[in-house]
Design a protein around this motif. Structure first.
Motif, PDB file in Angstrom:
ATOM      1  N   ALA A 172       0.835  -1.212   0.000  1.00  0.00           N
ATOM      2  CA  ALA A 172       0.000   0.000   0.000  1.00  0.00           C
ATOM      3  C   ALA A 172       0.870   1.262   0.000  1.00  0.00           C
ATOM      4  O   ALA A 172       0.538   2.259  -0.656  1.00  0.00           O
ATOM      5  CB  ALA A 172      -0.942   0.003   1.204  1.00  0.00           C
ATOM      6  N   PHE A 196      -3.766  -6.587  -9.192  1.00  0.00           N
ATOM      7  CA  PHE A 196      -3.912  -5.187  -8.841  1.00  0.00           C
ATOM      8  C   PHE A 196      -2.550  -4.521  -8.676  1.00  0.00           C
ATOM      9  O   PHE A 196      -1.840  -4.802  -7.727  1.00  0.00           O
ATOM     10  CB  PHE A 196      -4.723  -5.036  -7.546  1.00  0.00           C
ATOM     11  N   LEU A 223      -9.731 -14.792  -2.401  1.00  0.00           N
ATOM     12  CA  LEU A 223      -9.868 -15.751  -3.504  1.00  0.00           C
ATOM     13  C   LEU A 223     -10.414 -15.098  -4.768  1.00  0.00           C
ATOM     14  O   LEU A 223     -10.377 -15.689  -5.840  1.00  0.00           O
ATOM     15  CB  LEU A 223     -10.745 -16.927  -3.072  1.00  0.00           C
ATOM     16  N   SER A 224     -10.897 -13.854  -4.652  1.00  0.00           N
ATOM     17  CA  SER A 224     -11.317 -13.123  -5.845  1.00  0.00           C
ATOM     18  C   SER A 224     -10.158 -12.336  -6.459  1.00  0.00           C
ATOM     19  O   SER A 224     -10.303 -11.718  -7.503  1.00  0.00           O
ATOM     20  CB  SER A 224     -12.457 -12.163  -5.511  1.00  0.00           C
ATOM     21  N   LEU A 225      -9.013 -12.349  -5.785  1.00  0.00           N
ATOM     22  CA  LEU A 225      -7.816 -11.683  -6.302  1.00  0.00           C
ATOM     23  C   LEU A 225      -6.641 -12.592  -5.949  1.00  0.00           C
ATOM     24  O   LEU A 225      -5.813 -12.269  -5.106  1.00  0.00           O
ATOM     25  CB  LEU A 225      -7.645 -10.309  -5.652  1.00  0.00           C
TER      26      LEU A 225
ATOM     27  N   TYR B  39     -16.200 -17.067  -9.842  1.00  0.00           N
ATOM     28  CA  TYR B  39     -16.255 -16.700  -8.427  1.00  0.00           C
ATOM     29  C   TYR B  39     -17.669 -16.887  -7.891  1.00  0.00           C
ATOM     30  O   TYR B  39     -17.870 -17.403  -6.784  1.00  0.00           O
ATOM     31  CB  TYR B  39     -15.791 -15.258  -8.227  1.00  0.00           C
ATOM     32  N   GLY B  43     -16.800 -19.570  -5.625  1.00  0.00           N
ATOM     33  CA  GLY B  43     -16.143 -18.793  -4.571  1.00  0.00           C
ATOM     34  C   GLY B  43     -14.658 -18.626  -4.800  1.00  0.00           C
ATOM     35  O   GLY B  43     -13.908 -18.312  -3.883  1.00  0.00           O
ATOM     36  N   ARG B  44     -14.231 -18.825  -6.050  1.00  0.00           N
ATOM     37  CA  ARG B  44     -12.798 -18.780  -6.359  1.00  0.00           C
ATOM     38  C   ARG B  44     -12.610 -18.409  -7.829  1.00  0.00           C
ATOM     39  O   ARG B  44     -13.461 -18.732  -8.660  1.00  0.00           O
ATOM     40  CB  ARG B  44     -12.219 -20.174  -6.094  1.00  0.00           C
ATOM     41  N   ARG B 179      -6.689   0.806   1.009  1.00  0.00           N
ATOM     42  CA  ARG B 179      -5.890  -0.421   1.011  1.00  0.00           C
ATOM     43  C   ARG B 179      -5.578  -0.864   2.438  1.00  0.00           C
ATOM     44  O   ARG B 179      -5.654  -2.060   2.746  1.00  0.00           O
ATOM     45  CB  ARG B 179      -4.603  -0.196   0.223  1.00  0.00           C
ATOM     46  N   LEU B 184      -9.453  -4.511  -1.779  1.00  0.00           N
ATOM     47  CA  LEU B 184      -8.727  -5.431  -2.663  1.00  0.00           C
ATOM     48  C   LEU B 184      -8.164  -4.696  -3.876  1.00  0.00           C
ATOM     49  O   LEU B 184      -7.300  -5.214  -4.574  1.00  0.00           O
ATOM     50  CB  LEU B 184      -9.664  -6.544  -3.137  1.00  0.00           C
ATOM     51  N   GLY B 185      -8.669  -3.495  -4.128  1.00  0.00           N
ATOM     52  CA  GLY B 185      -8.162  -2.705  -5.253  1.00  0.00           C
ATOM     53  C   GLY B 185      -8.940  -2.919  -6.530  1.00  0.00           C
ATOM     54  O   GLY B 185      -9.265  -1.972  -7.221  1.00  0.00           O
ATOM     55  N   THR B 186      -9.257  -4.164  -6.834  1.00  0.00           N
ATOM     56  CA  THR B 186      -9.926  -4.469  -8.096  1.00  0.00           C
ATOM     57  C   THR B 186     -11.284  -3.785  -8.203  1.00  0.00           C
ATOM     58  O   THR B 186     -12.000  -3.630  -7.230  1.00  0.00           O
ATOM     59  CB  THR B 186     -10.158  -5.988  -8.246  1.00  0.00           C
ATOM     60  N   ARG B 188     -14.342  -4.276 -10.779  1.00  0.00           N
ATOM     61  CA  ARG B 188     -14.837  -5.033 -11.929  1.00  0.00           C
ATOM     62  C   ARG B 188     -16.111  -4.406 -12.487  1.00  0.00           C
ATOM     63  O   ARG B 188     -16.996  -4.012 -11.742  1.00  0.00           O
ATOM     64  CB  ARG B 188     -15.119  -6.480 -11.533  1.00  0.00           C
ATOM     65  N   MET B 197     -10.066   2.330  -9.232  1.00  0.00           N
ATOM     66  CA  MET B 197     -10.405   2.484  -7.801  1.00  0.00           C
ATOM     67  C   MET B 197     -11.571   3.425  -7.514  1.00  0.00           C
ATOM     68  O   MET B 197     -12.007   3.517  -6.377  1.00  0.00           O
ATOM     69  CB  MET B 197      -9.192   2.995  -6.994  1.00  0.00           C
ATOM     70  N   THR B 249     -14.538  -6.616  -0.253  1.00  0.00           N
ATOM     71  CA  THR B 249     -14.718  -8.037  -0.566  1.00  0.00           C
ATOM     72  C   THR B 249     -14.929  -8.056  -2.074  1.00  0.00           C
ATOM     73  O   THR B 249     -14.910  -7.005  -2.717  1.00  0.00           O
ATOM     74  CB  THR B 249     -15.966  -8.642   0.115  1.00  0.00           C
ATOM     75  N   ALA B 250     -15.188  -9.222  -2.624  1.00  0.00           N
ATOM     76  CA  ALA B 250     -15.457  -9.289  -4.062  1.00  0.00           C
ATOM     77  C   ALA B 250     -16.759  -8.573  -4.418  1.00  0.00           C
ATOM     78  O   ALA B 250     -16.979  -8.210  -5.571  1.00  0.00           O
ATOM     79  CB  ALA B 250     -15.517 -10.742  -4.512  1.00  0.00           C
TER      80      ALA B 250
END
Lengths: 392, 392
Positions: A172, A196, A223-225, B39, B43-44, B179, B184-186, B188, B197, B249-250
């Motif tokens: 970070a 990321f 688990l999503s990243l 996912y 879950g993955r 962060r 998680l940064g992503t 989608r 972001m 989270t995702a």
């Protein structure tokens, strides 16, 4: 508002290369709509289409944003209008039209095909990926800007460290320095690669296998990243590999440096020096005309001779390459691997990244970006190459 | 290493919903390989495929990472192996197979179709997007975790401000807090949306039209990232709209708050209060069975009555919606817009975001995420809703 971005003669060079390739393929036009190819061909990302006939000037069909001006620019609401607009201009409709078959969705491809009912369609993706391998003068200048800022950030990496930090906290702080040094943040890849900003790997996490075709793994924060840092504390005696994106322009440099928390076991320094030697020997070898298989063979041989074949590019899962093209995407062709074989060309930008994973310690090794010229390979990324102790 | 992630009964619920929908469509199986749908269904995120027959248990065909274990899990090298593996298990091959037509490339779709030569193919994308609208208990819990951390970060936003900063510098400090709070940064999205972001908008930059179907614009830091902050200094008398991702989270929450540098002209506070009123009235109106057109009509009417129709959701280019579904992607269905019309359902997560752009000042307004229950809408994102002066 001005539409095209970048020097006019450089853009024209990209169009001319594409037109020459189209003529070789017997295609009469191509239609592009993905971010990366729109940027490559216009210097801008927009909602809409870029249309280039095999001869003559391009057309820009735009949905959003409003307010752009350029010769050949037309605002449209949907791609079904394009065919009629071309006909109204007296332009012959293409017999064979190239679409981005490897990048746009099946649904979009079918919709575009149907919008040009009399045309046979072909693949613009493979052709553009091949063209994009050899960079133009303006593109090379963008890499040099990225490389300069990349180096600036890496020089600040030791200042990001505080004892007791986790890999994610450390990352970070590096990300903040990146952003303040002009990083755009975006990390574009070809195909699935949920990453990321790059990767920080320490300790046992360096062994976790990746779900993507990426050099190393790491379990990731979620688990999503599922790649890179996972919250592992930066512990005494562990290496910390920093492979953060050089995304300071749309053209990304790739550079990896290895740090340590205190002193590492001697084996880590030996492995790191071997990685440096592999990079050096590959750099000396790179030149136009060289087979992409040769650098990989050399790397495997040197890793084997060093007794580190089982640690090269991972342990539980090993990446099967030692370098790759870079550009608007981090994983452009060619790949320095056993296959597919191709020949290097001047104007390519190649990242060379020999790395070793050492159980209980982490990853060591190095990565730099090289510009292929008629004389050989010019290194464009620079930072202290030895293992830097973060506690000093 | 354990493969499936999340409570078993919640995953089973998602599979059962998908199977019921498949039977309604007359499909006998579906095959999924994009990050978001993998996912959702396992879950993955991994390199490989998820195969679900309309009746019976799923199969997991995996290329990477190595070392996963689960009943029904098989390692493969290429999708052409799947057909034979199913046959070897004595499983009937599907007559109609659903593929992610709106998400995988034309080339991939054709390859998968060819790998199941006797099957008719159909569209898994539309079906999964429809199913994903109504969240399961575990998914709703993920939103609550994101919302909690989102609130924590927003409470720290004023501490990120220093006089003389640009929007990009301010955003970098917010990103760091994100962060450190677990972002998680992503970020989608469905379809093209090159955003990093989230978005910080101040002053005249709030008027710059967006190339994407995003609520507001902003010129962005570069033409390769043409949205959001562009280096505008945070000036006295300007608003600063913070719309940073709730990606802890995702499952992403969506929340916007407006800040100011010193005191704004009175018109800005009036417009902001009108946005708050629109959000409040929409929140009171939301309930299962409501048409998605109603909230948008209400917003347009209130903006019109307030004399701010020309400033609603932009000036030079106006977004044609006032809210949208959220989930694994930031722009899930349904959309609160004039069209397409659909009916709200319990379990949906909806972001409501009435915003006004005021030339010379910036953007004002608000956004929160709401969970649709049988009783109405439960707000799940919280932060001070009035305009907070960063200089105090």
């Amino acid at each position: 508002m001005k539409f095209l971005n970048g020097p006019a003669d450089d853009l024209r060079l990209r169009w001319e290369r594409l037109q020459a390739a189209m003529r070789t393929e017997g295609a009469e036009a191509c239609l592009v709509s993905t971010s990366v190819n729109l940027y490559y061909l216009t210097g801008r990302i927009y909602g809409g289409y870029f249309y280039l006939p095999a001869a003559g000037r391009p057309r820009f069909f735009i949905k959003r944003p409003q307010g752009l001006e350029e010769e050949g620019l037309t605002y449209i609401r949907k791609p079904e209008e394009i065919n009629g607009l071309l006909a109204a201009e007296g332009l012959p409709l293409p017999k064979k039209l190239l679409l981005e078959a490897d990048e746009i969705s099946y649904t979009d491809y079918c919709r575009l095909s149907a919008a040009f009912p009399s045309c046979e369609s072909g693949n613009a993706s493979t052709l553009l990926r091949r063209l994009r391998m050899c960079k133009t003068p303006w593109e090379i200048e963008q890499f040099r800007i990225s490389a300069r800022q990349h180096a600036k950030t890496y020089a600040e990496v030791p200042a990001c460290f505080r004892p007791g930090m986790s890999d994610l906290q450390f990352q970070a702080e590096i990300e903040r320095r990146m952003r303040l040094n002009g990083s755009l943040g975006t990390f574009r890849a070809y195909g699935p690669m949920d990453i990321f900003m790059g990767s920080v790997l320490t300790g046992g996490n360096a062994e976790a296998p990746s779900p993507f075709d990426f050099a190393l793994g790491g379990a990731g924060a979620d688990l999503s990243l599922p790649i890179g840092a996972n919250g592992t504390p930066l512990r005494e005696g562990c290496s910390v590999m920093v492979d953060m994106a050089g995304n300071y322009t749309a053209y990304m440099t790739d550079m990896t440096r290895t740090f340590s928390v205190g002193k590492l076991p001697e084996a880590a320094y030996r492995a790191h020096e071997l990685a440096r030697r592999i990079e050096r020997e590959i750099a000396q070898m790179l030149r136009p005309g060289l087979s992409t298989v040769e650098p990989y063979r050399l790397a495997l041989r040197l890793a084997e001779e060093g007794g580190l074949a089982a640690n090269f590019m991972g342990t539980r899962q090993q990446a099967k390459f030692v370098g790759h093209g870079i550009g608007l995407q981090i994983n452009e062709p060619p790949v320095l691997a056993a296959r597919p074989e191709s020949l290097l060309e001047a104007g390519m930008l190649i990242a060379v990244e020999p790395k070793f994973v050492l159980p209980g310690i982490g990853a060591v090794g190095i990565e730099d970006s090289f510009l292929l010229t008629s004389d050989g390979a010019e290194q464009i990324t620079f930072s202290e190459p030895s293992i830097v102790d973060l506690t000093k």
